[in-house]
Design a protein around this motif. Structure first.
Motif, PDB file in Angstrom:
ATOM      1  N   PHE A  57       6.447   8.404 -31.208  1.00  0.00           N
ATOM      2  CA  PHE A  57       5.607   8.257 -32.399  1.00  0.00           C
ATOM      3  C   PHE A  57       6.469   8.124 -33.648  1.00  0.00           C
ATOM      4  CE2 PHE A  57       3.364  10.119 -36.034  1.00  0.00           C
ATOM      5  CZ  PHE A  57       2.225   9.319 -36.061  1.00  0.00           C
ATOM      6  N   THR A  58       7.456   8.997 -33.776  1.00  0.00           N
ATOM      7  CA  THR A  58       8.363   8.947 -34.932  1.00  0.00           C
ATOM      8  C   THR A  58       9.112   7.626 -34.982  1.00  0.00           C
ATOM      9  OG1 THR A  58       8.648  11.350 -34.823  1.00  0.00           O
ATOM     10  CG2 THR A  58      10.302  10.109 -36.056  1.00  0.00           C
ATOM     11  N   GLY A  59       9.616   7.194 -33.823  1.00  0.00           N
ATOM     12  CA  GLY A  59      10.366   5.944 -33.766  1.00  0.00           C
ATOM     13  C   GLY A  59       9.508   4.740 -34.079  1.00  0.00           C
ATOM     14  N   TYR A  63      10.218   2.303 -37.057  1.00  0.00           N
ATOM     15  CA  TYR A  63      10.650   0.955 -36.708  1.00  0.00           C
ATOM     16  C   TYR A  63       9.697  -0.106 -37.254  1.00  0.00           C
ATOM     17  CZ  TYR A  63      12.232  -3.026 -33.931  1.00  0.00           C
ATOM     18  OH  TYR A  63      12.698  -4.250 -33.541  1.00  0.00           O
ATOM     19  N   TYR A  64       8.395   0.073 -37.013  1.00  0.00           N
ATOM     20  CA  TYR A  64       7.438  -0.972 -37.385  1.00  0.00           C
ATOM     21  C   TYR A  64       6.970  -0.878 -38.836  1.00  0.00           C
ATOM     22  CZ  TYR A  64       7.178  -2.274 -32.489  1.00  0.00           C
ATOM     23  OH  TYR A  64       7.505  -2.713 -31.216  1.00  0.00           O
ATOM     24  N   GLN A  65       6.914   0.350 -39.390  1.00  0.00           N
ATOM     25  CA  GLN A  65       6.386   0.509 -40.747  1.00  0.00           C
ATOM     26  C   GLN A  65       7.429   1.003 -41.737  1.00  0.00           C
ATOM     27  OE1 GLN A  65       2.213   2.090 -40.842  1.00  0.00           O
ATOM     28  NE2 GLN A  65       2.652   2.634 -38.717  1.00  0.00           N
ATOM     29  N   ASN A  66       8.647   1.268 -41.244  1.00  0.00           N
ATOM     30  CA  ASN A  66       9.736   1.743 -42.098  1.00  0.00           C
ATOM     31  C   ASN A  66       9.328   2.987 -42.881  1.00  0.00           C
ATOM     32  OD1 ASN A  66      12.424   1.462 -42.895  1.00  0.00           O
ATOM     33  ND2 ASN A  66      11.890   0.316 -44.743  1.00  0.00           N
ATOM     34  N   CYS A  67       8.683   3.904 -42.184  1.00  0.00           N
ATOM     35  CA  CYS A  67       8.149   5.113 -42.812  1.00  0.00           C
ATOM     36  C   CYS A  67       8.750   6.347 -42.145  1.00  0.00           C
ATOM     37  CB  CYS A  67       6.622   5.133 -42.701  1.00  0.00           C
ATOM     38  SG  CYS A  67       5.852   6.598 -43.405  1.00  0.00           S
ATOM     39  N   VAL A  68       9.405   7.204 -42.921  1.00  0.00           N
ATOM     40  CA  VAL A  68      10.020   8.428 -42.390  1.00  0.00           C
ATOM     41  C   VAL A  68       8.957   9.506 -42.232  1.00  0.00           C
ATOM     42  CG1 VAL A  68      12.264   7.886 -43.385  1.00  0.00           C
ATOM     43  CG2 VAL A  68      10.606   9.220 -44.718  1.00  0.00           C
ATOM     44  N   PRO A  69       9.205  10.532 -41.403  1.00  0.00           N
ATOM     45  CA  PRO A  69       8.191  11.559 -41.135  1.00  0.00           C
ATOM     46  C   PRO A  69       7.646  12.233 -42.386  1.00  0.00           C
ATOM     47  CG  PRO A  69       9.958  11.741 -39.546  1.00  0.00           C
ATOM     48  CD  PRO A  69      10.397  10.719 -40.550  1.00  0.00           C
ATOM     49  N   GLU A  70       8.486  12.465 -43.387  1.00  0.00           N
ATOM     50  CA  GLU A  70       8.029  13.137 -44.602  1.00  0.00           C
ATOM     51  C   GLU A  70       6.954  12.336 -45.338  1.00  0.00           C
ATOM     52  OE1 GLU A  70      12.274  14.400 -43.780  1.00  0.00           O
ATOM     53  OE2 GLU A  70      11.123  12.520 -43.749  1.00  0.00           O
ATOM     54  N   ASP A  71       6.871  11.022 -45.081  1.00  0.00           N
ATOM     55  CA  ASP A  71       5.910  10.155 -45.782  1.00  0.00           C
ATOM     56  C   ASP A  71       4.717   9.751 -44.914  1.00  0.00           C
ATOM     57  OD1 ASP A  71       7.560  10.218 -48.022  1.00  0.00           O
ATOM     58  OD2 ASP A  71       8.626   8.383 -47.447  1.00  0.00           O
ATOM     59  N   TRP A  72       4.553  10.353 -43.742  1.00  0.00           N
ATOM     60  CA  TRP A  72       3.413  10.023 -42.883  1.00  0.00           C
ATOM     61  C   TRP A  72       2.102  10.186 -43.648  1.00  0.00           C
ATOM     62  CZ3 TRP A  72       4.994  13.251 -37.951  1.00  0.00           C
ATOM     63  CH2 TRP A  72       6.016  12.568 -37.272  1.00  0.00           C
ATOM     64  N   VAL A  76      -0.867   5.292 -41.952  1.00  0.00           N
ATOM     65  CA  VAL A  76       0.337   5.060 -41.153  1.00  0.00           C
ATOM     66  C   VAL A  76       0.099   5.434 -39.692  1.00  0.00           C
ATOM     67  CG1 VAL A  76       2.672   5.922 -40.721  1.00  0.00           C
ATOM     68  CG2 VAL A  76       2.014   5.208 -43.017  1.00  0.00           C
ATOM     69  N   ILE A  77      -0.508   6.594 -39.459  1.00  0.00           N
ATOM     70  CA  ILE A  77      -0.730   6.999 -38.064  1.00  0.00           C
ATOM     71  C   ILE A  77      -1.775   6.100 -37.405  1.00  0.00           C
ATOM     72  CG2 ILE A  77      -0.068   9.385 -38.565  1.00  0.00           C
ATOM     73  CD1 ILE A  77      -3.029  10.152 -38.184  1.00  0.00           C
ATOM     74  N   GLU A  78      -2.756   5.626 -38.168  1.00  0.00           N
ATOM     75  CA  GLU A  78      -3.758   4.728 -37.587  1.00  0.00           C
ATOM     76  C   GLU A  78      -3.118   3.414 -37.166  1.00  0.00           C
ATOM     77  OE1 GLU A  78      -8.057   2.580 -38.537  1.00  0.00           O
ATOM     78  OE2 GLU A  78      -7.316   4.186 -39.835  1.00  0.00           O
ATOM     79  N   CYS A  80      -0.093   2.908 -36.244  1.00  0.00           N
ATOM     80  CA  CYS A  80       0.710   3.142 -35.048  1.00  0.00           C
ATOM     81  C   CYS A  80      -0.163   3.259 -33.803  1.00  0.00           C
ATOM     82  CB  CYS A  80       1.544   4.416 -35.220  1.00  0.00           C
ATOM     83  SG  CYS A  80       2.552   4.840 -33.782  1.00  0.00           S
ATOM     84  N   LEU A  81      -1.254   4.016 -33.895  1.00  0.00           N
ATOM     85  CA  LEU A  81      -2.047   4.330 -32.710  1.00  0.00           C
ATOM     86  C   LEU A  81      -2.968   3.198 -32.274  1.00  0.00           C
ATOM     87  CD1 LEU A  81      -3.001   8.074 -33.346  1.00  0.00           C
ATOM     88  CD2 LEU A  81      -1.195   7.145 -31.908  1.00  0.00           C
ATOM     89  N   VAL A  82      -3.425   2.357 -33.194  1.00  0.00           N
ATOM     90  CA  VAL A  82      -4.373   1.312 -32.796  1.00  0.00           C
ATOM     91  C   VAL A  82      -3.756  -0.085 -32.791  1.00  0.00           C
ATOM     92  CG1 VAL A  82      -6.308   2.670 -33.638  1.00  0.00           C
ATOM     93  CG2 VAL A  82      -5.331   0.917 -35.111  1.00  0.00           C
ATOM     94  N   LYS A  83      -2.510  -0.208 -33.268  1.00  0.00           N
ATOM     95  CA  LYS A  83      -1.844  -1.521 -33.242  1.00  0.00           C
ATOM     96  C   LYS A  83      -0.502  -1.471 -32.519  1.00  0.00           C
ATOM     97  CE  LYS A  83      -4.095  -3.602 -37.254  1.00  0.00           C
ATOM     98  NZ  LYS A  83      -3.919  -4.326 -38.544  1.00  0.00           N
ATOM     99  N   ASP A  84       0.405  -0.618 -32.996  1.00  0.00           N
ATOM    100  CA  ASP A  84       1.769  -0.658 -32.464  1.00  0.00           C
ATOM    101  C   ASP A  84       1.876  -0.061 -31.063  1.00  0.00           C
ATOM    102  OD1 ASP A  84       2.609  -1.821 -34.836  1.00  0.00           O
ATOM    103  OD2 ASP A  84       2.980   0.111 -35.795  1.00  0.00           O
ATOM    104  N   PHE A  85       1.267   1.098 -30.818  1.00  0.00           N
ATOM    105  CA  PHE A  85       1.294   1.673 -29.475  1.00  0.00           C
ATOM    106  C   PHE A  85       0.615   0.759 -28.449  1.00  0.00           C
ATOM    107  CE2 PHE A  85       2.086   6.569 -29.603  1.00  0.00           C
ATOM    108  CZ  PHE A  85       3.379   6.333 -30.043  1.00  0.00           C
ATOM    109  N   PRO A  86      -0.609   0.282 -28.709  1.00  0.00           N
ATOM    110  CA  PRO A  86      -1.257  -0.589 -27.709  1.00  0.00           C
ATOM    111  C   PRO A  86      -0.444  -1.860 -27.423  1.00  0.00           C
ATOM    112  CG  PRO A  86      -2.884   0.225 -29.264  1.00  0.00           C
ATOM    113  CD  PRO A  86      -1.531   0.621 -29.805  1.00  0.00           C
ATOM    114  N   ARG A  87       0.203  -2.414 -28.436  1.00  0.00           N
ATOM    115  CA  ARG A  87       0.961  -3.650 -28.237  1.00  0.00           C
ATOM    116  C   ARG A  87       2.284  -3.406 -27.515  1.00  0.00           C
ATOM    117  NH1 ARG A  87       2.149  -4.626 -33.212  1.00  0.00           N
ATOM    118  NH2 ARG A  87       4.192  -3.655 -32.995  1.00  0.00           N
ATOM    119  N   SER A  88       2.991  -2.319 -27.859  1.00  0.00           N
ATOM    120  CA  SER A  88       4.401  -2.239 -27.478  1.00  0.00           C
ATOM    121  C   SER A  88       4.827  -1.006 -26.704  1.00  0.00           C
ATOM    122  CB  SER A  88       5.275  -2.340 -28.749  1.00  0.00           C
ATOM    123  OG  SER A  88       5.020  -3.541 -29.442  1.00  0.00           O
TER     124      SER A  88
END
Length: 521
Positions: A57-59, A63-72, A76-78, A80-88
């Motif tokens: 999740f952190t990676g 990687y895809y949004q150039n967002c560090v954990p402190e700025d979540w 951003v989490i949406e 990742c979970l509905v676009k980046d995770f399903p795709r990659s």
């Protein structure tokens, strides 16, 4: 489990050094989480996969949004979970089932311990994403070509972090699928797919084309590769330069009746692809090509063929382009037709109806020949085993009702044909599962291969329309469609066996078929 860092798997560099973000997870947040009561509430699988899930999740977010954990943030989490995770994200099923609960408890931990300023919002928003996340993760059409390769390789027993073995497997399959072609062409296609297209399909560059699915990415890149390798062009990818790509787009892609969405995303995908190759130093002319093709976006969208262009006009345009005839020279066109009537007649049988051919050929001897109708033979009921005849009749009745009400007889016949092929399969998988899901899955699968879900095509129905009609969930129907395509080998766009007559007549490339698994034959 052994932790696999995303940085070890991806071929392109992070835009921000990921080490401090990974250290925050492994050295601070995860140790605290693993000793918390919220971690104890996870089941055994979830506990085993928890650290890897947090690192993935952190990676992904970095990687895809150039967002560090402190700025979540919730958005951003949406993403990742509905676009980046399903795709990659390509992991085991057990791992994927664990993702949501691990993240939910982890954000609750951050909230309880006041470790993140947006923890409350992250936790609340994640709850609202439960159904959407699971639906997207199950939608195989969203998979990138690289993710599809990894999952197929894992099913063959290859370790998920052994990418060299995966590429070897990919090349072996490529040689088998492309057995009818010369070795040189096979090697070009395998190399380009393995070293350029697969990594690109999972790179952060593709996030610049927000609406493109994995299938659409491979489809568009396949158009580029097949178009420049086929017919009179034949320019190997290593020899691409600006004029070759620009001419291909203007002279070949623009005139063809591609779906509206494909027309809109072609140039953005090409631009992202060549930018990726330039940044990775994969092609000497990539930067120039990426810049010079951007002005063609408007032409690609606005100058395509009108909806009422006849099939024979499209066929003739392709023939002229293939033969290097100047389409602006009327006399050259007339001379070409006069010199090649017989050959044009023979080739056009695969593209057009007899009525259109007679308009073109006039009263030549060829036009008087009997032209076979490209109709699919009706299913021979006697060829279906007695044990599955009831199933076939029930499914055909359901698909007929839908097609007659919302589509046309062409779709109805094609769905009956698919149902007949399934009914004759010896593995008897059709005996399991609700018949409504099978009927919906057949229409869904046939629709995928014929751009039924694209509003610029007629007829049009959305995936939701099919599911609502049969009372099935979209994720279940999508999975059943994937199973159906796998069972009967329905994986080629413009494959005459599974194309409507409309699609057969509008095949833009007669030499190659674009396969949904990423291979080009």
């Amino acid at each position: 489990m052994n932790v696999i860092y995303m940085i070890d798997l991806y071929p392109t560099a992070f835009r921000t050094d990921p080490q401090s973000s990974f250290d925050l997870i492994t050295k601070t947040w995860f140790p605290g989480f693993s000793n918390h009561v919220l971690f104890d509430s996870l089941d055994n699988d979830e506990q085993e996969y928890a650290e890897q899930i947090l690192l993935d999740f952190t990676g992904f977010v970095l990687y895809y949004q150039n967002c560090v954990p402190e700025d979540w943030s919730p958005s951003v989490i949406e993403h990742c979970l509905v676009k980046d995770f399903p795709r990659s994200l390509a992991r085991t099923e057990e791992y994927e089932y664990s993702i949501f609960n691990v993240l939910l408890n982890f954000f609750a931990f951050l909230k309880e311990e006041n470790l993140h300023p947006a923890a409350d919002d992250l936790f609340s928003h994640l709850i609202s994403l439960d159904d959407k996340f699971r639906e997207k993760m199950e939608d195989t059409d969203l998979y990138s070509p690289r993710k599809s390769l990894i999952i197929a390789s894992m099913n063959e027993g290859i370790q998920e972090d052994d990418y060299d073995a995966m590429l070897k497997y990919f090349n072996q399959v490529g040689y088998r699928e492309l057995a009818d072609f010369d070795t040189g062409t096979i090697e070009i296609i395998n190399k380009i797919m393995g070293t350029w297209v697969l990594p690109f399909s999972d790179s952060w560059y593709i996030t610049n084309v927000e609406d493109a699915t994995g299938n659409e990415i491979i489809f568009v890149i396949s158009l580029l590769i097949t178009g420049t390798l086929s017919n009179s062009l034949y320019v190997p990818p290593s020899d691409w330069y600006t004029d070759v790509i620009a001419d291909f787009i203007e002279d070949v892609l623009v005139p063809y009746p591609l779906p509206r969405k494909i027309r809109e995303i072609c140039i953005p995908i090409f631009h992202a692809f060549f930018t990726y190759m330039a940044d990775q130093n994969l092609h000497p002319h990539a930067r120039e090509i990426a810049s010079d093709i951007l002005p063609l976006q408007e032409k690609m969208i606005t100058e395509g063929p009108d909806e009422d262009d006849s099939d024979i006009q499209l066929f003739l345009i392709q023939s002229l382009l293939d033969s290097d005839v100047d389409v602006s020279d009327e006399q050259a066109i007339l001379d070409y037709i006069d010199d090649n009537k017989e050959e044009l007649f023979q080739k056009s049988i695969e593209f057009t109806s007899s009525g259109d051919l007679k308009k073109l050929m006039g009263k030549t001897s060829a036009s008087q020949k009997q032209i076979p109708e490209l109709r699919r033979k009706p299913v021979d009921f006697s060829s279906i085993p007695k044990a599955t005849r009831d199933w076939f009749m029930a499914i055909s009745k359901m698909t007929d009702a839908f097609c007659n009400e919302r589509l046309d007889e062409d779709y109805a016949g094609l769905c009956r044909y698919v149902a007949g092929k399934l009914a004759r399969k010896r593995d008897n998988k059709i005996s399991r599962g609700k018949r409504e899901i099978w009927a919906a899955g057949i229409i869904y699968a046939v629709g995928q291969m014929n751009f039924l879900f694209d509003k610029s095509f007629e007829p049009y129905q959305s995936a939701d329309d099919i599911c609502q009609y049969f009372g099935t969930s979209k994720s279940t129907t999508s999975q059943k469609a994937k199973l159906i395509r796998d069972l009967i080998g329905m994986d080629d766009y413009w494959d005459p066996e599974y194309s409507t007559s409309y699609m057969r007549n509008k095949n833009p490339f007669e030499k190659f078929c674009m396969k949904k698994n990423g291979f080009i034959i």
